[in-house]
Scaffold this active site. Structure first.
Site, PDB file in Angstrom:
ATOM      1  N   ILE A  16       0.838  -1.204   0.000  1.00  0.00           N
ATOM      2  CA  ILE A  16       0.000   0.000   0.000  1.00  0.00           C
ATOM      3  C   ILE A  16       0.875   1.257   0.000  1.00  0.00           C
ATOM      4  CG2 ILE A  16      -1.813   1.260   1.238  1.00  0.00           C
ATOM      5  CD1 ILE A  16      -2.636  -1.463   2.481  1.00  0.00           C
ATOM      6  N   LEU A  55       2.532   3.653   7.847  1.00  0.00           N
ATOM      7  CA  LEU A  55       2.050   2.361   7.327  1.00  0.00           C
ATOM      8  C   LEU A  55       2.976   1.204   7.663  1.00  0.00           C
ATOM      9  CD1 LEU A  55       1.418   4.665   4.853  1.00  0.00           C
ATOM     10  CD2 LEU A  55       0.162   2.690   4.021  1.00  0.00           C
ATOM     11  N   ALA A  56       4.240   1.479   8.012  1.00  0.00           N
ATOM     12  CA  ALA A  56       5.200   0.380   8.222  1.00  0.00           C
ATOM     13  C   ALA A  56       4.651  -0.589   9.258  1.00  0.00           C
ATOM     14  CB  ALA A  56       6.541   0.939   8.691  1.00  0.00           C
ATOM     15  N   THR A 100       7.605  -4.395  15.879  1.00  0.00           N
ATOM     16  CA  THR A 100       7.401  -3.380  14.818  1.00  0.00           C
ATOM     17  C   THR A 100       6.086  -2.632  14.999  1.00  0.00           C
ATOM     18  OG1 THR A 100       8.820  -4.366  13.129  1.00  0.00           O
ATOM     19  CG2 THR A 100       6.932  -3.113  12.339  1.00  0.00           C
ATOM     20  N   THR A 124      -6.205  -1.395  10.412  1.00  0.00           N
ATOM     21  CA  THR A 124      -6.980  -2.437   9.723  1.00  0.00           C
ATOM     22  C   THR A 124      -8.344  -2.674  10.383  1.00  0.00           C
ATOM     23  OG1 THR A 124      -7.008  -4.832   9.353  1.00  0.00           O
ATOM     24  CG2 THR A 124      -5.662  -4.084  11.163  1.00  0.00           C
ATOM     25  N   ASP A 125      -9.292  -3.179   9.601  1.00  0.00           N
ATOM     26  CA  ASP A 125     -10.598  -3.550  10.168  1.00  0.00           C
ATOM     27  C   ASP A 125     -10.492  -4.780  11.068  1.00  0.00           C
ATOM     28  OD1 ASP A 125     -10.148  -5.472   8.200  1.00  0.00           O
ATOM     29  OD2 ASP A 125     -12.119  -5.263   7.243  1.00  0.00           O
ATOM     30  N   GLU A 126      -9.350  -5.502  10.989  1.00  0.00           N
ATOM     31  CA  GLU A 126      -9.228  -6.744  11.758  1.00  0.00           C
ATOM     32  C   GLU A 126      -9.207  -6.502  13.267  1.00  0.00           C
ATOM     33  OE1 GLU A 126      -6.469  -9.569  10.015  1.00  0.00           O
ATOM     34  OE2 GLU A 126      -6.785  -8.692   8.028  1.00  0.00           O
ATOM     35  N   SER A 153      -3.732  -8.785  14.443  1.00  0.00           N
ATOM     36  CA  SER A 153      -4.756  -7.782  14.759  1.00  0.00           C
ATOM     37  C   SER A 153      -4.594  -7.262  16.186  1.00  0.00           C
ATOM     38  CB  SER A 153      -6.166  -8.310  14.508  1.00  0.00           C
ATOM     39  OG  SER A 153      -6.410  -9.507  15.191  1.00  0.00           O
ATOM     40  N   TYR A 188      -8.141 -22.233   2.604  1.00  0.00           N
ATOM     41  CA  TYR A 188      -8.206 -22.607   4.026  1.00  0.00           C
ATOM     42  C   TYR A 188      -9.633 -22.987   4.422  1.00  0.00           C
ATOM     43  CZ  TYR A 188      -3.741 -19.994   4.533  1.00  0.00           C
ATOM     44  OH  TYR A 188      -2.470 -19.519   4.420  1.00  0.00           O
ATOM     45  N   ASP A 193      -7.538 -25.413   8.139  1.00  0.00           N
ATOM     46  CA  ASP A 193      -7.895 -24.006   8.329  1.00  0.00           C
ATOM     47  C   ASP A 193      -6.800 -23.252   9.094  1.00  0.00           C
ATOM     48  OD1 ASP A 193      -9.460 -21.810   8.024  1.00  0.00           O
ATOM     49  OD2 ASP A 193     -11.122 -22.515   9.288  1.00  0.00           O
ATOM     50  N   TYR A 228       3.226 -24.149   4.072  1.00  0.00           N
ATOM     51  CA  TYR A 228       2.296 -25.022   3.370  1.00  0.00           C
ATOM     52  C   TYR A 228       2.664 -26.498   3.377  1.00  0.00           C
ATOM     53  CZ  TYR A 228      -0.098 -20.851   1.896  1.00  0.00           C
ATOM     54  OH  TYR A 228      -0.800 -19.687   1.906  1.00  0.00           O
TER      55      TYR A 228
HETATM   56  P1  NAD Z   1       3.382  -4.731   3.460  1.00  0.00           P
HETATM   57  O1  NAD Z   1       3.735  -5.898   4.309  1.00  0.00           O
HETATM   58  O2  NAD Z   1       3.246  -4.909   1.987  1.00  0.00           O
HETATM   59  O3  NAD Z   1       4.459  -3.567   3.682  1.00  0.00           O
HETATM   60  C1  NAD Z   1       4.933  -3.234   4.951  1.00  0.00           C
HETATM   61  C2  NAD Z   1       6.154  -2.363   4.783  1.00  0.00           C
HETATM   62  O4  NAD Z   1       6.632  -2.025   6.100  1.00  0.00           O
HETATM   63  C3  NAD Z   1       7.313  -3.046   4.056  1.00  0.00           C
HETATM   64  O5  NAD Z   1       7.858  -2.185   3.088  1.00  0.00           O
HETATM   65  C4  NAD Z   1       8.319  -3.329   5.169  1.00  0.00           C
HETATM   66  O6  NAD Z   1       9.665  -3.309   4.711  1.00  0.00           O
HETATM   67  C5  NAD Z   1       8.031  -2.202   6.133  1.00  0.00           C
HETATM   68  N1  NAD Z   1       8.451  -2.532   7.500  1.00  0.00           N
HETATM   69  C6  NAD Z   1       8.185  -3.662   8.207  1.00  0.00           C
HETATM   70  N2  NAD Z   1       8.789  -3.625   9.398  1.00  0.00           N
HETATM   71  C7  NAD Z   1       9.427  -2.436   9.463  1.00  0.00           C
HETATM   72  C8  NAD Z   1      10.235  -1.807  10.456  1.00  0.00           C
HETATM   73  N3  NAD Z   1      10.498  -2.414  11.630  1.00  0.00           N
HETATM   74  N4  NAD Z   1      10.715  -0.581  10.206  1.00  0.00           N
HETATM   75  C9  NAD Z   1      10.461   0.037   9.023  1.00  0.00           C
HETATM   76  N5  NAD Z   1       9.741  -0.517   8.043  1.00  0.00           N
HETATM   77  C10 NAD Z   1       9.225  -1.742   8.266  1.00  0.00           C
HETATM   78  O7  NAD Z   1       2.050  -4.156   4.101  1.00  0.00           O
HETATM   79  P2  NAD Z   1       0.797  -3.438   3.408  1.00  0.00           P
HETATM   80  O8  NAD Z   1      -0.179  -4.479   2.993  1.00  0.00           O
HETATM   81  O9  NAD Z   1       1.272  -2.451   2.415  1.00  0.00           O
HETATM   82  O10 NAD Z   1       0.175  -2.694   4.672  1.00  0.00           O
HETATM   83  C11 NAD Z   1       0.586  -1.379   5.019  1.00  0.00           C
HETATM   84  C12 NAD Z   1      -0.188  -0.915   6.239  1.00  0.00           C
HETATM   85  O11 NAD Z   1      -1.582  -0.938   5.965  1.00  0.00           O
HETATM   86  C13 NAD Z   1       0.035  -1.798   7.468  1.00  0.00           C
HETATM   87  O12 NAD Z   1       0.109  -0.960   8.601  1.00  0.00           O
HETATM   88  C14 NAD Z   1      -1.216  -2.662   7.516  1.00  0.00           C
HETATM   89  O13 NAD Z   1      -1.511  -3.046   8.845  1.00  0.00           O
HETATM   90  C15 NAD Z   1      -2.250  -1.709   6.957  1.00  0.00           C
HETATM   91  N6  NAD Z   1      -3.391  -2.351   6.285  1.00  0.00           N
HETATM   92  C16 NAD Z   1      -3.170  -3.271   5.292  1.00  0.00           C
HETATM   93  C17 NAD Z   1      -4.268  -3.836   4.648  1.00  0.00           C
HETATM   94  C18 NAD Z   1      -4.095  -4.828   3.521  1.00  0.00           C
HETATM   95  O14 NAD Z   1      -5.060  -5.400   3.040  1.00  0.00           O
HETATM   96  N7  NAD Z   1      -2.873  -5.073   3.030  1.00  0.00           N
HETATM   97  C19 NAD Z   1      -5.569  -3.470   5.016  1.00  0.00           C
HETATM   98  C20 NAD Z   1      -5.732  -2.527   6.026  1.00  0.00           C
HETATM   99  C21 NAD Z   1      -4.637  -1.967   6.658  1.00  0.00           C
HETATM  100  P1  TYD Z   2      -5.059 -12.804   3.499  1.00  0.00           P
HETATM  101  O1  TYD Z   2      -4.809 -12.327   2.096  1.00  0.00           O
HETATM  102  O2  TYD Z   2      -3.947 -13.434   4.259  1.00  0.00           O
HETATM  103  O3  TYD Z   2      -5.674 -11.559   4.285  1.00  0.00           O
HETATM  104  P2  TYD Z   2      -6.337 -11.496   5.792  1.00  0.00           P
HETATM  105  O4  TYD Z   2      -6.026 -12.750   6.509  1.00  0.00           O
HETATM  106  O5  TYD Z   2      -5.613 -10.335   6.382  1.00  0.00           O
HETATM  107  O6  TYD Z   2      -7.775 -11.271   5.573  1.00  0.00           O
HETATM  108  O7  TYD Z   2      -6.234 -13.843   3.461  1.00  0.00           O
HETATM  109  C1  TYD Z   2      -7.512 -13.495   2.936  1.00  0.00           C
HETATM  110  C2  TYD Z   2      -8.443 -14.677   3.165  1.00  0.00           C
HETATM  111  O8  TYD Z   2      -8.002 -15.779   2.351  1.00  0.00           O
HETATM  112  C3  TYD Z   2      -8.411 -15.185   4.590  1.00  0.00           C
HETATM  113  O9  TYD Z   2      -9.740 -15.591   4.958  1.00  0.00           O
HETATM  114  C4  TYD Z   2      -7.497 -16.395   4.553  1.00  0.00           C
HETATM  115  C5  TYD Z   2      -7.712 -16.936   3.143  1.00  0.00           C
HETATM  116  N1  TYD Z   2      -6.523 -17.593   2.533  1.00  0.00           N
HETATM  117  C6  TYD Z   2      -6.644 -18.875   1.978  1.00  0.00           C
HETATM  118  O10 TYD Z   2      -7.725 -19.481   1.987  1.00  0.00           O
HETATM  119  N2  TYD Z   2      -5.525 -19.443   1.420  1.00  0.00           N
HETATM  120  C7  TYD Z   2      -4.317 -18.812   1.387  1.00  0.00           C
HETATM  121  O11 TYD Z   2      -3.331 -19.403   0.890  1.00  0.00           O
HETATM  122  C8  TYD Z   2      -4.217 -17.482   1.942  1.00  0.00           C
HETATM  123  C9  TYD Z   2      -2.920 -16.740   1.932  1.00  0.00           C
HETATM  124  C10 TYD Z   2      -5.359 -16.912   2.503  1.00  0.00           C
END
Ligand code: NAD
Ligand code: TYD
Length: 352
Positions: free
Chosen positions: A14, A83-84, A102, A132-134, A158, A214, A287, A348
């Site tokens: 993101i 976001l990190a 972190t 996150t919504d989690e 979460s 899963y 699961d 896996y």
């Molecule tokens: P991502 O895992 O793709 O990226 C995380 C980034 O943080 C990476 O570039 C990593 O190098 C950096 N990082 C990790 N540990 C660090 C540290 N100790 N110091 C500095 N940098 C560090 O994650 P994402 O999916 O892009 O999510 C970004 C943010 O958005 C997170 O806070 C996540 O909780 C939140 N978020 C993600 C989702 C989603 O669906 N991906 C949804 C809602 C909220």
């Molecule tokens: P994921 O992308 O890990 O996001 P989150 O757990 O944060 O919602 O998983 C999305 C959904 O897909 C979650 O219900 C778990 C499921 N899932 C599988 O069924 N198989 C997989 O290999 C992965 C990675 C996730």
């Protein structure tokens, strides 16, 4: 430069989309990307803007207090968009500690640095925490998460994000640090690390490997195009009310199995495979421990106050995402080599 903005985690999924948006949209802002470049951080994601004059990168681990303080000494930040994080639930189940270091400690290090740098009151500054919504837990068949839903985190990921949200609010109430928080549903789109559902399934379908669903595949997620999340962050950063929380979601609820079926069917077409061929790859596996059943977001506060709306439907977004992964096989090859392979095997093997 009219403002200097720190974005943490900008080489992740993101964060890299957000950096690209901010660097292009606000040429008069200096955008500083601070990232430790863990397995999830990939500077290649930023090749479109990394030469821009208003962009700079700092390799900083937010767990490291001295490094965080030095960063705030080097730049006089007007705002932080944080976001990190460690972001993957399965990894948090395997080893929770890194998530605490972190997501909780790292966030507190940033809050302390912002507080020291801005002082009491901090007029015109903003610490924006992306969450996150989690944190709200798991829904039954009906209902939505809204901003007042009690926190009920159920995975180490979460729980660590919920804890960081609480610290952000505590700094607002205790020290008057100007903060805003958003809690978003599941994002998808280009540059997502292939440990998450969509890129993992797309990659496996392409390589004709089994598709590990899963449990019963009936868990529901609310899918949001990553660009729509970034637009929301931009609007909240510029127009959100200090001290408030905004939920962000797409009203795009889908069962996991529906998503996997859609990916299979689109890729049958795009890869010239017989109709139904890719679905044969689906394998139901053990699961996830404590697997949250359903997430769904009510984003009417954000829509009402700031006029934000998701613009990309899941159908359109899946096509765009698949097209990007098919056109960027080299990105996938580099990402899936080395460290990631070891992780994949640990996660896996023995599951099927
Ligand atoms: P991502 O895992 O793709 O990226 C995380 C980034 O943080 C990476 O570039 C990593 O190098 C950096 N990082 C990790 N540990 C660090 C540290 N100790 N110091 C500095 N940098 C560090 O994650 P994402 O999916 O892009 O999510 C970004 C943010 O958005 C997170 O806070 C996540 O909780 C939140 N978020 C993600 C989702 C989603 O669906 N991906 C949804 C809602 C909220
Ligand atoms: P994921 O992308 O890990 O996001 P989150 O757990 O944060 O919602 O998983 C999305 C959904 O897909 C979650 O219900 C778990 C499921 N899932 C599988 O069924 N198989 C997989 O290999 C992965 C990675 C996730």
């Amino acid at each position: 430069m009219s403002k200097t903005i720190l974005i943490t985690g900008g080489a992740g999924f993101i964060g890299s989309h957000l950096i690209e948006l901010m660097v292009r949209k606000y040429p008069d802002y200096r955008i500083v990307n601070a990232d430790a470049l863990t397995y999830a951080g990939n500077l290649e994601n930023l090749s479109g803007i990394d030469k821009a004059e208003n962009y700079s990168f700092e390799k900083v681990d937010i767990q490291d207090v001295a490094a965080v303080n030095a960063l705030f000494d080097k730049y006089a930040f007007d705002g932080v968009i944080h976001l990190a994080a460690e972001s993957h639930v399965d990894r948090s189940i395997e080893s929770p500690t890194e998530f605490i270091l972190t997501n909780v400690l790292g966030t507190v290090n940033l809050l302390n640095a912002a507080r020291n740098s801005w002082g009491e009151g901090a007029e015109g500054k903003l610490f924006y925490h992306v969450s996150t919504d989690e944190v709200y837990g798991s829904l039954g068949d009906t209902g939505y998460f809204h901003e007042e839903t009690p926190y009920d985190p159920r995975s180490p990921y979460s729980a660590s994000k919920a804890s960081s949200d609480h610290f952000v609010r505590a700094y607002y109430h205790t020290y008057k640090l100007p903060v805003v928080i958003s809690n978003c549903s599941n994002n998808y789109g280009p540059y997502q690390f292939p440990e998450k559902l969509l890129p993992l399934m797309i990659n496996n379908i392409k390589n004709q490997q089994s598709l590990p669903v899963y449990g019963d595949g009936q868990n529901v997620r609310d899918w949001l195009w990553v660009g729509d999340h970034c637009t929301a962050i931009d609007q909240i950063f510029h127009g959100g009310r200090v001290g408030e929380t905004y939920n962000i979601g797409g009203h795009n609820e889908r069962k996991n199995l529906e998503i996997v079926h859609a990916l299979c069917d689109i890729l049958d077409r795009k890869l010239d495979r017989p109709e139904g061929k890719n679905r044969e790859l689906i394998t139901f596996v053990t699961d996830r421990k404590g697997h949250d059943r359903r997430y769904a977001i009510d984003s009417s506060k954000l829509q009402g106050e700031l006029g934000w709306k998701p613009t990309v439907s899941v159908e359109e977004g899946l096509e765009k995402t698949i097209d990007w992964y098919l056109a960027n096989q080299e990105w996938m090859d580099r990402v899936t080599s080395g460290a990631y392979q070891g992780y994949y095997e640990r996660m896996y093997s023995g599951r099927e």
